[in-house]
Design a protein around this motif. Structure first.
Motif, PDB file in Angstrom:
ATOM      1  N   GLN A  35     -24.820 -12.173  -0.928  1.00 45.57           N
ATOM      2  CA  GLN A  35     -26.006 -11.631  -0.258  1.00 45.57           C
ATOM      3  C   GLN A  35     -27.137 -11.399  -1.254  1.00 45.57           C
ATOM      4  O   GLN A  35     -28.306 -11.658  -0.940  1.00 45.57           O
ATOM      5  CB  GLN A  35     -25.655 -10.316   0.457  1.00 45.57           C
ATOM      6  N   TRP A  36     -26.824 -10.920  -2.448  1.00 49.06           N
ATOM      7  CA  TRP A  36     -27.861 -10.725  -3.462  1.00 49.06           C
ATOM      8  C   TRP A  36     -28.353 -12.070  -4.000  1.00 49.06           C
ATOM      9  O   TRP A  36     -29.545 -12.232  -4.287  1.00 49.06           O
ATOM     10  CB  TRP A  36     -27.337  -9.857  -4.613  1.00 49.06           C
ATOM     11  N   ILE A  37     -27.463 -13.023  -4.124  1.00 51.94           N
ATOM     12  CA  ILE A  37     -27.855 -14.339  -4.624  1.00 51.94           C
ATOM     13  C   ILE A  37     -28.855 -15.005  -3.686  1.00 51.94           C
ATOM     14  O   ILE A  37     -29.738 -15.751  -4.121  1.00 51.94           O
ATOM     15  CB  ILE A  37     -26.613 -15.232  -4.811  1.00 51.94           C
ATOM     16  N   ARG A  38     -28.759 -14.706  -2.391  1.00 48.89           N
ATOM     17  CA  ARG A  38     -29.683 -15.311  -1.421  1.00 48.89           C
ATOM     18  C   ARG A  38     -31.124 -14.876  -1.639  1.00 48.89           C
ATOM     19  O   ARG A  38     -32.048 -15.517  -1.131  1.00 48.89           O
ATOM     20  CB  ARG A  38     -29.240 -14.977   0.009  1.00 48.89           C
ATOM     21  N   LEU A  39     -31.313 -13.772  -2.365  1.00 53.01           N
ATOM     22  CA  LEU A  39     -32.684 -13.355  -2.671  1.00 53.01           C
ATOM     23  C   LEU A  39     -33.420 -14.397  -3.507  1.00 53.01           C
ATOM     24  O   LEU A  39     -34.660 -14.425  -3.535  1.00 53.01           O
ATOM     25  CB  LEU A  39     -32.675 -12.018  -3.421  1.00 53.01           C
ATOM     26  N   LEU A  40     -32.674 -15.243  -4.196  1.00 56.44           N
ATOM     27  CA  LEU A  40     -33.314 -16.263  -5.018  1.00 56.44           C
ATOM     28  C   LEU A  40     -34.115 -17.248  -4.177  1.00 56.44           C
ATOM     29  O   LEU A  40     -35.016 -17.922  -4.695  1.00 56.44           O
ATOM     30  CB  LEU A  40     -32.255 -17.016  -5.833  1.00 56.44           C
ATOM     31  N   LYS A  41     -33.808 -17.330  -2.871  1.00 56.51           N
ATOM     32  CA  LYS A  41     -34.506 -18.278  -1.999  1.00 56.51           C
ATOM     33  C   LYS A  41     -35.775 -17.706  -1.390  1.00 56.51           C
ATOM     34  O   LYS A  41     -36.513 -18.425  -0.727  1.00 56.51           O
ATOM     35  CB  LYS A  41     -33.562 -18.724  -0.883  1.00 56.51           C
ATOM     36  N   GLN A  42     -36.014 -16.417  -1.570  1.00 60.68           N
ATOM     37  CA  GLN A  42     -37.213 -15.820  -0.990  1.00 60.68           C
ATOM     38  C   GLN A  42     -38.461 -16.377  -1.693  1.00 60.68           C
ATOM     39  O   GLN A  42     -38.404 -16.852  -2.829  1.00 60.68           O
ATOM     40  CB  GLN A  42     -37.150 -14.293  -1.077  1.00 60.68           C
ATOM     41  N   LYS A  43     -39.603 -16.305  -1.010  1.00 61.96           N
ATOM     42  CA  LYS A  43     -40.826 -16.921  -1.498  1.00 61.96           C
ATOM     43  C   LYS A  43     -41.919 -15.911  -1.834  1.00 61.96           C
ATOM     44  O   LYS A  43     -43.021 -16.308  -2.194  1.00 61.96           O
ATOM     45  CB  LYS A  43     -41.352 -17.907  -0.446  1.00 61.96           C
ATOM     46  N   GLN A  44     -41.630 -14.627  -1.687  1.00 64.66           N
ATOM     47  CA  GLN A  44     -42.667 -13.632  -1.922  1.00 64.66           C
ATOM     48  C   GLN A  44     -42.904 -13.364  -3.411  1.00 64.66           C
ATOM     49  O   GLN A  44     -43.998 -13.000  -3.813  1.00 64.66           O
ATOM     50  CB  GLN A  44     -42.303 -12.307  -1.230  1.00 64.66           C
ATOM     51  N   ILE A  45     -41.874 -13.510  -4.227  1.00 60.05           N
ATOM     52  CA  ILE A  45     -41.977 -13.249  -5.658  1.00 60.05           C
ATOM     53  C   ILE A  45     -41.685 -14.550  -6.405  1.00 60.05           C
ATOM     54  O   ILE A  45     -40.768 -15.297  -6.047  1.00 60.05           O
ATOM     55  CB  ILE A  45     -40.996 -12.142  -6.086  1.00 60.05           C
ATOM     56  N   LYS A  46     -42.461 -14.792  -7.434  1.00 57.32           N
ATOM     57  CA  LYS A  46     -42.342 -16.066  -8.142  1.00 57.32           C
ATOM     58  C   LYS A  46     -40.973 -16.256  -8.777  1.00 57.32           C
ATOM     59  O   LYS A  46     -40.341 -17.300  -8.643  1.00 57.32           O
ATOM     60  CB  LYS A  46     -43.433 -16.159  -9.227  1.00 57.32           C
ATOM     61  N   HIS A  47     -40.493 -15.236  -9.475  1.00 59.83           N
ATOM     62  CA  HIS A  47     -39.247 -15.387 -10.220  1.00 59.83           C
ATOM     63  C   HIS A  47     -38.343 -14.178  -9.953  1.00 59.83           C
ATOM     64  O   HIS A  47     -38.779 -13.034 -10.067  1.00 59.83           O
ATOM     65  CB  HIS A  47     -39.504 -15.494 -11.725  1.00 59.83           C
ATOM     66  N   ILE A  48     -37.088 -14.456  -9.600  1.00 64.53           N
ATOM     67  CA  ILE A  48     -36.076 -13.422  -9.442  1.00 64.53           C
ATOM     68  C   ILE A  48     -34.832 -13.847 -10.216  1.00 64.53           C
ATOM     69  O   ILE A  48     -34.386 -14.996 -10.120  1.00 64.53           O
ATOM     70  CB  ILE A  48     -35.718 -13.183  -7.963  1.00 64.53           C
ATOM     71  N   HIS A  49     -34.289 -12.911 -10.983  1.00 69.12           N
ATOM     72  CA  HIS A  49     -33.078 -13.162 -11.750  1.00 69.12           C
ATOM     73  C   HIS A  49     -32.016 -12.159 -11.301  1.00 69.12           C
ATOM     74  O   HIS A  49     -32.277 -10.958 -11.220  1.00 69.12           O
ATOM     75  CB  HIS A  49     -33.325 -13.005 -13.252  1.00 69.12           C
ATOM     76  N   ILE A  50     -30.818 -12.656 -10.983  1.00 72.27           N
ATOM     77  CA  ILE A  50     -29.692 -11.811 -10.614  1.00 72.27           C
ATOM     78  C   ILE A  50     -28.656 -11.890 -11.728  1.00 72.27           C
ATOM     79  O   ILE A  50     -28.109 -12.971 -12.008  1.00 72.27           O
ATOM     80  CB  ILE A  50     -29.053 -12.246  -9.276  1.00 72.27           C
ATOM     81  N   ASP A  51     -28.385 -10.759 -12.383  1.00 71.73           N
ATOM     82  CA  ASP A  51     -27.410 -10.718 -13.477  1.00 71.73           C
ATOM     83  C   ASP A  51     -26.171  -9.964 -13.029  1.00 71.73           C
ATOM     84  O   ASP A  51     -26.262  -8.813 -12.564  1.00 71.73           O
ATOM     85  CB  ASP A  51     -28.010 -10.046 -14.716  1.00 71.73           C
ATOM     86  N   ASP A  52     -25.033 -10.621 -13.166  1.00 74.13           N
ATOM     87  CA  ASP A  52     -23.747 -10.054 -12.764  1.00 74.13           C
ATOM     88  C   ASP A  52     -23.060  -9.474 -13.995  1.00 74.13           C
ATOM     89  O   ASP A  52     -22.725 -10.195 -14.931  1.00 74.13           O
ATOM     90  CB  ASP A  52     -22.894 -11.154 -12.126  1.00 74.13           C
ATOM     91  N   LEU A  53     -22.829  -8.173 -13.995  1.00 75.14           N
ATOM     92  CA  LEU A  53     -22.235  -7.512 -15.154  1.00 75.14           C
ATOM     93  C   LEU A  53     -20.727  -7.691 -15.236  1.00 75.14           C
ATOM     94  O   LEU A  53     -20.106  -7.232 -16.197  1.00 75.14           O
ATOM     95  CB  LEU A  53     -22.569  -6.021 -15.135  1.00 75.14           C
ATOM     96  N   SER A  54     -20.136  -8.312 -14.215  1.00 78.23           N
ATOM     97  CA  SER A  54     -18.698  -8.543 -14.283  1.00 78.23           C
ATOM     98  C   SER A  54     -18.351  -9.650 -15.266  1.00 78.23           C
ATOM     99  O   SER A  54     -17.184  -9.846 -15.607  1.00 78.23           O
ATOM    100  CB  SER A  54     -18.154  -8.910 -12.896  1.00 78.23           C
ATOM    101  N   LYS A  55     -19.360 -10.386 -15.740  1.00 77.18           N
ATOM    102  CA  LYS A  55     -19.145 -11.461 -16.694  1.00 77.18           C
ATOM    103  C   LYS A  55     -19.318 -10.927 -18.112  1.00 77.18           C
ATOM    104  O   LYS A  55     -19.975  -9.920 -18.348  1.00 77.18           O
ATOM    105  CB  LYS A  55     -20.135 -12.605 -16.432  1.00 77.18           C
ATOM    106  N   GLU A  56     -18.740 -11.670 -19.058  1.00 76.36           N
ATOM    107  CA  GLU A  56     -18.839 -11.278 -20.464  1.00 76.36           C
ATOM    108  C   GLU A  56     -20.249 -11.522 -20.990  1.00 76.36           C
ATOM    109  O   GLU A  56     -20.897 -12.518 -20.650  1.00 76.36           O
ATOM    110  CB  GLU A  56     -17.828 -12.059 -21.306  1.00 76.36           C
ATOM    111  N   ILE A  57     -20.735 -10.585 -21.807  1.00 74.81           N
ATOM    112  CA  ILE A  57     -22.078 -10.676 -22.377  1.00 74.81           C
ATOM    113  C   ILE A  57     -21.968 -10.594 -23.901  1.00 74.81           C
ATOM    114  O   ILE A  57     -21.325  -9.677 -24.434  1.00 74.81           O
ATOM    115  CB  ILE A  57     -22.978  -9.552 -21.847  1.00 74.81           C
ATOM    116  N   ASN A  58     -22.598 -11.524 -24.578  1.00 70.84           N
ATOM    117  CA  ASN A  58     -22.499 -11.589 -26.033  1.00 70.84           C
ATOM    118  C   ASN A  58     -23.824 -11.269 -26.729  1.00 70.84           C
ATOM    119  O   ASN A  58     -23.992 -11.579 -27.904  1.00 70.84           O
ATOM    120  CB  ASN A  58     -22.017 -12.986 -26.462  1.00 70.84           C
ATOM    121  N   GLU A  59     -24.764 -10.699 -26.017  1.00 68.26           N
ATOM    122  CA  GLU A  59     -26.055 -10.364 -26.615  1.00 68.26           C
ATOM    123  C   GLU A  59     -25.883  -9.297 -27.689  1.00 68.26           C
ATOM    124  O   GLU A  59     -25.128  -8.335 -27.525  1.00 68.26           O
ATOM    125  CB  GLU A  59     -27.022  -9.867 -25.534  1.00 68.26           C
ATOM    126  N   GLU A  60     -26.609  -9.481 -28.813  1.00 72.80           N
ATOM    127  CA  GLU A  60     -26.530  -8.528 -29.910  1.00 72.80           C
ATOM    128  C   GLU A  60     -27.507  -7.378 -29.734  1.00 72.80           C
ATOM    129  O   GLU A  60     -27.196  -6.222 -30.007  1.00 72.80           O
ATOM    130  CB  GLU A  60     -26.804  -9.249 -31.243  1.00 72.80           C
TER     131      GLU A  60
END
Length: 842
Positions: free
Chosen positions: A161-186
């Motif tokens: 349901q949150w991923i479907r927000l990517l198809k909306q046209k009101q905002i130019k860019h939407i990013h959905i980040d899932d924290l259940s995945k591993e993150i290697n950012e320093e």
């Protein structure tokens, strides 16, 4: 729709906003998991883009200001408009309003959600409701002034349901980040905030376990009014109510929050004789689940027994089977933050089994060669009355229900055909019930009371359910003939007799689902006789006799059960005290030998009877604290604290007077239309801007937009299609919290009630307008007063009230103060609730 910014908005193009939303959690395990997720979330923030607000973010909270058991909100801005904010345990409307501010001022926004999530739709559980991707999508569509161009959403679990927000046209860019995945950012943004926040959350004195917060009372009693009483409890975006008559208590649904708002009230009850769960969903299951599981934890608080005891629970097992067959665990993760409805149902059933509580299937049983509905008798007392439960839907024949649903799902509601994306399939199997109090001919105090519980049934299903009960004569009797002599009071100064016992009743054997049960005893019937008892009597004489021996009169005001306005309690304390002192109560002390044996019951075969006591006294032991009710003033300048009929002549404002017997008396407005109603500026509403020059113009325009039977051709076409029988009840619950996809004007046209209950935080404007549209189609002789009873009064309800004041007066529609503005008080603790009291003119 978001607009592309021009040169005048060049400065706003560089503004950024970061908002951390910490939702509701119920255990220390969830706290520990959030600590890990928050660390990952801060690593997802683009340090270069948001570096200008890092210092603001790091200084958002301090040890002196932030408390883990209270809501917290802090929003700070830079000189150029960039924003950093933190919402802790926020309400739904708080989140909605803050997001609007962010989207109106920041071009780049990052949202971090931490808390419990619904696994089926990814909704974030807040303090009073669930925030979903649909709410965010509606926010984009309803606003054309947003300057936001880039939105980042960080979630513990990213659902489709949150991923479907990517198809909306009101905002130019939407990013959905899932924290259940591993993150290697320093790089980690906001390390200062994270360290300080975690230090607070992990203190030894901090405990997020909700069950440790549910502290039992040392004594308990019961609500023993001689007339029917209905407590509209504040269930957030959920439903909960308590019906009491002569010491017999029925809890209908448990509300949304895992920390029930009515705990202070219900923990003082000795028994909940019957509990009805109309459906299995988060809006009614959570509160009951917490109460029952707390009762299984016998080691908490020095092993003190947790009340109340439950006599029997009615469950909708047909709907449960539908949910669990199609909602098996879809999540392989062992996350404590993911909430699964099927698992919660299993936990509830296990607790019920462990507590040895009798359960019954909430289903309409079909009998060969019989088309009628046999009621379930919950309570009956000779020469007093009986309380019956009519299960209208679902039936024991799933084949018949499936055939009916195939037709009902094709009938449009609000000119839109229902679909599974709008109305979930399991909502079509919600229970629809009638709770009916019928006084005997010898009773002169009470009147017949009909309460319709609709659960989450769409209105077409409610009509079908009522059609199956068309043989019930009381459904076809006009409120004028049945209720014209009745009056409903709130906040009266009548004492409620309290029955207390210090010993735990023996558990009753568990009844298997679907088994026909007969002569079920009331929990109190197995209670041992107390050594010494005290009878607390109200000022009104009781209609049923009680047995007493030695008496001693004590003057006391004791504890109080009151309906008050929380915001004015302090300034009216002196008036309330003087009002209490004028109403002394009498205590009668009985010997143990005079206590009536509750085991002497009248056996009634072929019915499920929970109590058949004939002369049961209401007694109290080890306490000198009766429940007393009185009223204090509300804010006179707030439109939502004023009963609407107050503007009519010969009526009084029950919320501003200090009287011993405060009643809402409904008058026909048709005889007083010549008297002008007070203007909007006289009401002085809160948070609603009023343009004095256009005030009359707005009111006139609003009135003209309400369709009438002879206004336009489309209206005539719709009017010609109206059909179906009319049903009369005293109280009707608006389906699914007034969701516009479940109810339209047909509900209010065909189901005619004196009181419509709106259990909602997310109040829908279309449903409020449907009340007006449906009421204006009543016959002129049936233009009796109608009252809307909300549990929450947000800005939308306030605006509706002000903009439709004249039309509401013409249609004789009254709006009571919300349950959140009222208080039922037990001793020195209160629970938000609105009380409806039904009795007959003397």
């Amino acid at each position: 729709m978001a607009t592309i910014m021009n040169d005048n908005n060049e400065q706003k193009q560089t503004t950024v906003g970061l908002l951390l939303i910490f939702g509701d959690i119920i255990s220390n395990q969830q706290r520990d998991e959030i600590i890990v997720y928050l660390k990952k979330a801060l690593k997802q923030i683009n340090y270069n883009k948001f570096s200008q607000i890092e210092e603001l973010f790091n200084n958002l909270i301090s040890n002196n200001e932030f408390q883990t058991d209270s809501q917290y909100r802090q929003i700070v801005n830079t000189d150029n408009g960039s924003t950093a904010g933190f919402l802790y345990l926020p309400n739904f409307h708080t989140v909605l309003n803050v997001l609007k501010d962010y989207f109106n001022s920041c071009s780049h926004v990052s949202l971090i959600f931490c808390g419990q999530q619904i696994d089926s739709n990814g909704g974030i559980i807040l303090a009073d409701s669930i925030f979903t991707s649909d709410h965010l999508h509606s926010l984009f569509e309803d606003n054309s002034t947003f300057v936001i161009q880039d939105l980042q959403i960080i979630l513990p679990y990213g659902s489709p349901q949150w991923i479907r927000l990517l198809k909306q046209k009101q905002i130019k860019h939407i990013h959905i980040d899932d924290l259940s995945k591993e993150i290697n950012e320093e790089n980690t943004f906001g390390e200062g905030f994270y360290e300080r926040f975690i230090e607070i959350l992990t203190k030894d004195t901090i405990n997020f376990d909700i069950y440790s917060k549910l502290i039992p009372r040392t004594s308990s009693g019961t609500i023993a009014f001689d007339e029917p009483n209905l407590y509209i409890l504040y269930g957030q975006q959920g439903e909960a109510s308590l019906f009491g008559i002569r010491g017999f208590v029925v809890l209908v649904n448990g509300g949304f929050s895992r920390m029930p708002s009515y705990w202070n009230l219900i923990r003082g009850l000795q028994n909940v004789d019957a509990c009805i769960l109309t459906h299995f969903d988060y809006d009614v299951l959570s509160g009951l689940q917490t109460i029952l599981h707390r009762k299984t934890l016998t080691s908490l608080h020095d092993g003190r027994i947790c009340k109340p005891d439950f006599g029997a629970i009615f469950l909708n097992h047909i709907q449960r089977a539908r949910i669990q067959s199609g909602n098996s665990s879809k999540i392989s993760s062992n996350s404590k933050l993911l909430v699964n409805l099927s698992h919660n149902i299993d936990h509830l059933l296990n607790d019920i089994k462990q507590l040895n509580i009798d359960t019954y299937d909430l289903v309409k049983h079909t009998t060969p060669n019989k088309s009628g509905i046999e009621p379930i008798n919950l309570y009956k007392k000779i020469a007093f009355g009986s309380l019956d439960l009519y299960v209208l839907y679902p039936t024991s024949s799933s084949t018949d229900d499936d055939k009916a649903l195939a037709t009902l799902q094709k009938i449009p509601i609000r000119d839109q055909q229902p679909s599974p994306s709008i109305i979930p399939l399991h909502h079509w199997y919600s229970s629809c019930n009638l709770l009916v109090w019928t006084p005997t001919s010898k009773s002169s105090k009470d009147t017949l009371v009909r309460i319709l519980y609709t659960g989450v049934c769409p209105q077409t299903l409610v009509f079908e359910a009522l059609a199956r009960g068309r043989h019930l004569e009381f459904l076809h009797e006009s409120q004028i003939t049945r209720a014209s002599s009745a009056k409903t009071t709130i906040s009266t100064n009548n004492s409620a007799n309290m029955k207390h016992s210090t010993q735990k009743p023996k558990p009753s054997p568990l009844v298997s689902n679907g088994e026909s049960a007969k002569n079920l005893p009331r929990p109190s019937s197995t209670r041992p006789k107390p050594a010494a008892t005290t009878l607390v009597k109200s000022d009104k004489p009781r209609s049923a006799p009680t047995t007493t021996a030695k008496k001693s009169t004590v003057s006391t005001t004791g504890g109080s059960a009151q309906t008050v306005n929380k915001e004015n309690r302090k300034q009216n304390s002196s008036d309330s005290t003087s009002n209490n002192n004028t109403n002394e109560q009498t205590k009668e002390v009985n010997n143990a030998s005079d206590h009536v044996d509750h085991n002497d019951e009248i056996q009634r075969p072929e019915s499920i009877s929970f109590t058949n006591d004939t002369d049961e006294p209401f007694v109290e032991s080890n306490t000198a604290t009766p429940i007393d009710e009185f009223a204090t003033s509300l804010i006179s300048t707030d439109p939502m604290t004023i009963s609407f009929v107050d503007g009519a002549p010969n009526t009084r404002n029950p919320f501003l007077e200090q009287t011993d017997d405060m009643e809402i008396i409904h008058h026909s407005m048709s005889t007083s239309t010549k008297t002008p109603m007070p203007s909007i500026d006289e009401i002085n509403p809160q948070h609603l801007p009023i343009d004095d020059e256009n005030q009359s113009k707005k009111t006139t325009t609003k009135k003209s937009t309400i369709p009438t039977s002879s206004s336009t051709h489309p209206r005539k076409s719709k009017q010609a299609q109206l059909s179906g029988p009319i049903y009369y009840v005293d109280v009707a619950y608006i389906p699914n919290h007034g969701n516009e996809h479940y109810v339209d004007s047909e509900f209010f046209r065909r189901i005619r009630a004196r009181y419509y209950i709106l259990n909602a935080v997310e109040i829908n404007r279309l449903t409020l307008e449907s009340l007006i549209e449906g009421k204006q189609q009543w016959d002129k002789q049936e233009q009796i007063p109608v009252t809307l009873v909300p549990t929450f009064d947000g800005d939308r309800l306030r605006q509706f009230f002000v903009m439709n004041k004249i039309r509401l007066a013409e249609l004789n529609i009254n709006i009571l103060p919300a349950s959140t503005r009222c208080n039922v008080q037990y001793d020195d603790e209160g629970s938000p609730a609105q009380r409806l009291r039904f009795n007959q003119e003397q």
